[in-house]
Write a protein that holds these residues in place. Structure first.
Motif, PDB file in Angstrom:
ATOM      1  N   LEU A   4     -46.072  -5.004  -6.480  1.00 39.71           N
ATOM      2  CA  LEU A   4     -44.670  -4.936  -6.245  1.00 39.71           C
ATOM      3  C   LEU A   4     -44.329  -3.522  -5.859  1.00 39.71           C
ATOM      4  O   LEU A   4     -44.490  -2.587  -6.600  1.00 39.71           O
ATOM      5  CB  LEU A   4     -43.792  -5.322  -7.559  1.00 39.71           C
ATOM      6  CG  LEU A   4     -42.284  -5.477  -6.975  1.00 39.71           C
ATOM      7  CD1 LEU A   4     -41.906  -6.576  -6.314  1.00 39.71           C
ATOM      8  CD2 LEU A   4     -41.578  -5.586  -8.555  1.00 39.71           C
ATOM      9  N   PHE A   5     -43.975  -3.272  -4.500  1.00 39.92           N
ATOM     10  CA  PHE A   5     -43.483  -2.109  -4.081  1.00 39.92           C
ATOM     11  C   PHE A   5     -42.217  -1.747  -4.266  1.00 39.92           C
ATOM     12  O   PHE A   5     -41.389  -2.589  -3.949  1.00 39.92           O
ATOM     13  CB  PHE A   5     -43.714  -2.037  -2.541  1.00 39.92           C
ATOM     14  CG  PHE A   5     -45.297  -2.107  -2.079  1.00 39.92           C
ATOM     15  CD1 PHE A   5     -45.875  -0.861  -1.707  1.00 39.92           C
ATOM     16  CD2 PHE A   5     -46.072  -3.122  -2.320  1.00 39.92           C
ATOM     17  CE1 PHE A   5     -47.174  -0.912  -1.223  1.00 39.92           C
ATOM     18  CE2 PHE A   5     -47.262  -3.191  -1.710  1.00 39.92           C
ATOM     19  CZ  PHE A   5     -47.990  -1.955  -1.406  1.00 39.92           C
ATOM     20  N   GLN A   6     -41.811  -0.770  -5.286  1.00 42.99           N
ATOM     21  CA  GLN A   6     -40.545  -0.603  -5.818  1.00 42.99           C
ATOM     22  C   GLN A   6     -40.400   0.887  -6.167  1.00 42.99           C
ATOM     23  O   GLN A   6     -41.264   1.647  -6.272  1.00 42.99           O
ATOM     24  CB  GLN A   6     -40.265  -1.380  -6.780  1.00 42.99           C
ATOM     25  CG  GLN A   6     -41.231  -1.485  -8.072  1.00 42.99           C
ATOM     26  CD  GLN A   6     -40.696  -0.480  -9.094  1.00 42.99           C
ATOM     27  OE1 GLN A   6     -39.847  -0.606  -9.811  1.00 42.99           O
ATOM     28  NE2 GLN A   6     -41.637   0.473  -9.089  1.00 42.99           N
ATOM     29  N   PHE A   7     -39.188   1.244  -6.620  1.00 41.06           N
ATOM     30  CA  PHE A   7     -38.992   2.449  -7.476  1.00 41.06           C
ATOM     31  C   PHE A   7     -38.060   2.272  -8.452  1.00 41.06           C
ATOM     32  O   PHE A   7     -37.488   1.169  -8.508  1.00 41.06           O
ATOM     33  CB  PHE A   7     -38.259   3.836  -6.399  1.00 41.06           C
ATOM     34  CG  PHE A   7     -36.966   3.283  -5.911  1.00 41.06           C
ATOM     35  CD1 PHE A   7     -36.061   3.962  -6.408  1.00 41.06           C
ATOM     36  CD2 PHE A   7     -36.674   2.533  -4.759  1.00 41.06           C
ATOM     37  CE1 PHE A   7     -34.613   3.614  -6.098  1.00 41.06           C
ATOM     38  CE2 PHE A   7     -35.522   2.218  -4.333  1.00 41.06           C
ATOM     39  CZ  PHE A   7     -34.282   2.924  -4.914  1.00 41.06           C
ATOM     40  N   PRO A   8     -38.252   3.025  -9.651  1.00 43.35           N
ATOM     41  CA  PRO A   8     -37.619   2.768 -10.787  1.00 43.35           C
ATOM     42  C   PRO A   8     -36.222   2.346 -10.911  1.00 43.35           C
ATOM     43  O   PRO A   8     -35.880   1.641 -11.643  1.00 43.35           O
ATOM     44  CB  PRO A   8     -37.775   4.201 -11.743  1.00 43.35           C
ATOM     45  CG  PRO A   8     -38.945   4.803 -11.001  1.00 43.35           C
ATOM     46  CD  PRO A   8     -38.833   4.511  -9.429  1.00 43.35           C
ATOM     47  N   LEU A   9     -35.218   2.881  -9.951  1.00 39.92           N
ATOM     48  CA  LEU A   9     -33.830   2.811  -9.778  1.00 39.92           C
ATOM     49  C   LEU A   9     -33.420   1.695  -8.746  1.00 39.92           C
ATOM     50  O   LEU A   9     -32.396   1.567  -8.288  1.00 39.92           O
ATOM     51  CB  LEU A   9     -33.030   3.983  -9.951  1.00 39.92           C
ATOM     52  CG  LEU A   9     -33.252   4.944 -10.917  1.00 39.92           C
ATOM     53  CD1 LEU A   9     -32.342   5.930 -11.098  1.00 39.92           C
ATOM     54  CD2 LEU A   9     -32.865   4.049 -12.357  1.00 39.92           C
TER      55      LEU A   9
END
Length: 223
Positions: A4-9
């Motif tokens: 899952l490509f994502q960032f924390p916020l």
């Protein structure tokens, strides 16, 4: 395994992560900062937005949080979150769209820009008027969730649904950014405490975004 490509916020990635947790599906997080416009990521999603979910072993790539959630609902029977009658399912989808669009446009998106992107990507200070407008928007939206929870056990009806996960994803990011005044919103606060206590939610509470510190109550289940 899924990546899952994502960032924390990213609230849309959080929605997907909550659904993956509810369905007990394993996955690997891959940090992606979409504001960097990385060529390899743009090759996957020309819109340059998170989340993107990939299973390299099966050659599957899914783009857009709602498309990902619908795929998971269609392929994994456990813990259905778009359920009930056709009318019930339509209401769940309506609320998911409400939080993904209205709430994000008026609350989460402006807060992310002012309190995260300006600091992390642009090295600028937030605009006080933008912050005030977003926090006023949060009050309006929590008034609506209070209304829903006055009439229903969960936002979308009698059982936990994707509407709850979508709302919790947006609210959790807004709360991290200090954009919510919980006074006068006990119905929503009680609902949110219940969601924060679920195993699917716990990994989100422990994560931090560099240069952006949440308020002290953020990871407290009994705030």
């Amino acid at each position: 395994m899924w990546q899952l490509f994502q960032f924390p916020l990213c609230p849309f990635s959080r929605k997907v992560r909550l659904l993956l947790g509810e369905k007990n599906i394993g996955y690997q997080l891959v940090r992606e900062s979409p504001w960097q416009r990385r060529d390899e990521f743009l090759d996957m999603n020309p819109a340059g937005q998170t989340p993107v979910m990939v299973d390299p072993g099966r050659g599957i790539m899914l783009i857009d949080s709602m498309a990902i959630c619908e795929y998971l609902e269609e392929t994994v029977e456990k813990s259905a979150t778009i359920n009930g009658t056709a009318v019930n399912r339509a209401e769940i989808r309506r609320l998911v769209t409400w939080f993904d669009t209205q709430f994000f446009r008026e609350v989460t998106g402006p807060l992310l820009y002012e309190r995260m992107e300006k600091r992390v990507a642009l090295g600028q200070a937030p605009d006080a008027r933008g912050l005030r407008d977003a926090m006023k928007g949060a009050i309006k939206h929590l008034d609506y969730t209070d209304y829903l929870l006055d009439h229903r056990q969960w936002l979308g009806g009698a059982t936990l649904s994707l509407a709850d996960l979508a709302a919790a994803a947006q609210i959790s990011v807004t709360d991290y950014l200090g954009g919510i005044d919980w006074k006068g919103h006990e119905q929503t606060a009680r609902w949110y405490r219940g969601l924060k206590s679920r195993p699917s939610f716990r990994p989100l509470l422990s994560e931090r975004m560099e240069m952006v510190t949440p308020p002290s109550h953020y990871d407290n289940v009994d705030f």
